[in-house]
Motif scaffolding. Structure first.
Motif, PDB file in Angstrom:
ATOM      1  N   PRO A 244      -5.982  19.075   1.948  1.00 19.01           N
ATOM      2  CA  PRO A 244      -5.105  18.474   0.933  1.00 19.01           C
ATOM      3  C   PRO A 244      -4.157  19.513   0.329  1.00 19.01           C
TER       4      PRO A 244
ATOM      5  N   PRO B 238       5.749  13.255   1.314  1.00 18.52           N
ATOM      6  CA  PRO B 238       5.281  11.921   1.690  1.00 18.52           C
ATOM      7  C   PRO B 238       5.884  11.549   3.044  1.00 18.52           C
ATOM      8  N   LYS B 239       5.190  10.714   3.803  1.00 16.00           N
ATOM      9  CA  LYS B 239       5.592  10.430   5.179  1.00 16.00           C
ATOM     10  C   LYS B 239       7.041   9.940   5.284  1.00 16.00           C
TER      11      LYS B 239
ATOM     12  N   GLU C  13       1.135   2.919   3.625  1.00 16.09           N
ATOM     13  CA  GLU C  13       1.892   4.117   3.248  1.00 16.09           C
ATOM     14  C   GLU C  13       3.300   4.016   3.826  1.00 16.09           C
TER      15      GLU C  13
ATOM     16  N   GLY D 191       3.542   7.705  -0.736  1.00 18.84           N
ATOM     17  CA  GLY D 191       2.426   8.548  -1.158  1.00 18.84           C
ATOM     18  C   GLY D 191       1.091   7.843  -1.256  1.00 18.84           C
TER      19      GLY D 191
ATOM     20  N   THR E 206      -2.524   6.839  -0.499  1.00 17.60           N
ATOM     21  CA  THR E 206      -3.669   7.461   0.164  1.00 17.60           C
ATOM     22  C   THR E 206      -4.852   6.512   0.090  1.00 17.60           C
TER      23      THR E 206
ATOM     24  N   SER F 133      -7.709   7.100  -1.292  1.00 19.89           N
ATOM     25  CA  SER F 133      -8.258   7.144  -2.650  1.00 19.89           C
ATOM     26  C   SER F 133      -7.459   6.262  -3.601  1.00 19.89           C
ATOM     27  N   LYS F 134      -6.140   6.296  -3.487  1.00 18.32           N
ATOM     28  CA  LYS F 134      -5.297   5.476  -4.349  1.00 18.32           C
ATOM     29  C   LYS F 134      -5.495   3.992  -4.048  1.00 18.32           C
TER      30      LYS F 134
ATOM     31  N   GLU G  13     -11.909   8.572   7.364  1.00 14.50           N
ATOM     32  CA  GLU G  13     -11.557   8.691   5.949  1.00 14.50           C
ATOM     33  C   GLU G  13     -12.559   7.944   5.067  1.00 14.50           C
TER      34      GLU G  13
ATOM     35  N   TYR H  32     -14.966   9.618   2.258  1.00 15.68           N
ATOM     36  CA  TYR H  32     -14.920   9.187   0.859  1.00 15.68           C
ATOM     37  C   TYR H  32     -16.337   8.918   0.348  1.00 15.68           C
TER      38      TYR H  32
END
Length: 246
Positions: free
Chosen positions: A3, A32-33, A101, A122, A124, A126-127, A146, A150
């Motif tokens: 990260p 960000p992508k 994303e 942005g 993710t 987690s978001k 992922e 987590y």
């Protein structure tokens, strides 16, 4: 890659080695992508480290094999009260908004299937998990790696305590060859017509209208990546970074 702002990981090691072999210096920038793709399109960024082929993006990005492959499996995450989703098409009957994303080609899949979706800059895992735990009416497709990371990070066995349902049969896996994408507007890139291009065959990295000009920095990079793979150096890097080939 770790990260941000920590850039350590396989990509840093691979491209540092490749840059060294062609007497260049690697500078890593994190975006960000969607912004990264805009920078590539404008020629403000030279290389995107690893991506599958996309015909639209090939208008501004030339695809160089980087020796890597991607094999991914996915789950779907929704609020807990949603019926079982056993295929992506089932999302339409849930009245959920598929969050993706910004910049990911997954948006094309949602569009082609007629699924309501929203691209978020942005975004993710987690978001997305946080959004669903707040009872946002959304669907999120998460890579199983992922997902498991987590759970491990938070010392939990599932997401039910967050009122999140995990759909394990909803999403097809993906297996594909990966490439370094070099900006066709980059000063490192020079091209010429490809005499072996066959317009009757679908465009792909192996059948493209142009080819890199021999002697250009981009061409030297492609040779360096090929040698890193064929010499076994890539396998050493994979082992050092605990990456298991698919």
């Amino acid at each position: 890659m770790a990260p941000s702002p920590d850039n350590s990981g396989l990509y840093q090691a691979l491209y540092t080695e490749a840059a060294k072999r062609i007497d260049c210096t690697l500078i890593i920038k994190r975006f960000p992508k969607k912004r990264a793709l805009r920078e590539l399109e404008a020629g403000k960024v030279d290389i995107y480290p690893s991506t599958g082929f996309d015909e639209y993006r090939s208008q501004y990005m030339f695809y160089i094999p980087n020796g890597l492959h991607r094999k991914e499996h996915y789950y779907g995450l929704t609020p807990a009260n949603i019926q079982d989703i056993n295929s992506l098409s089932d999302i339409k009957s849930t009245n959920l908004n598929w969050i993706i994303e910004a910049g990911r080609t997954t948006a094309n899949e949602a569009k082609n299937k007629g699924i309501t979706y929203q691209e978020l800059v942005g975004l993710t895992a987690s978001k997305a998990i946080k959004m669903i735990s707040w009872n946002r009416k959304v669907f999120y497709q998460i890579d199983t790696l992922e997902y498991n990371n987590y759970l491990k990070k938070h010392s939990i066995s599932d997401l039910t305590h967050l009122n999140i349902k995990t759909h394990t049969q909803c999403c097809p896996g993906k297996s594909q060859k990966l490439y370094a994408g070099i900006s066709r507007q980059s000063p490192l890139y020079k091209e010429e017509p490809n005499p072996y291009y066959n317009p009757a065959v679908e465009i792909s990295p192996d059948n493209f209208p142009t080819q890199q000009l021999a002697g250009s920095i981009g061409y030297k990079l492609s040779l360096a990546l090929q040698d890193i793979y064929s010499s076994g150096t890539l396998n050493l890097l994979l082992n050092q970074h605990n990456v298991t080939p698919p």
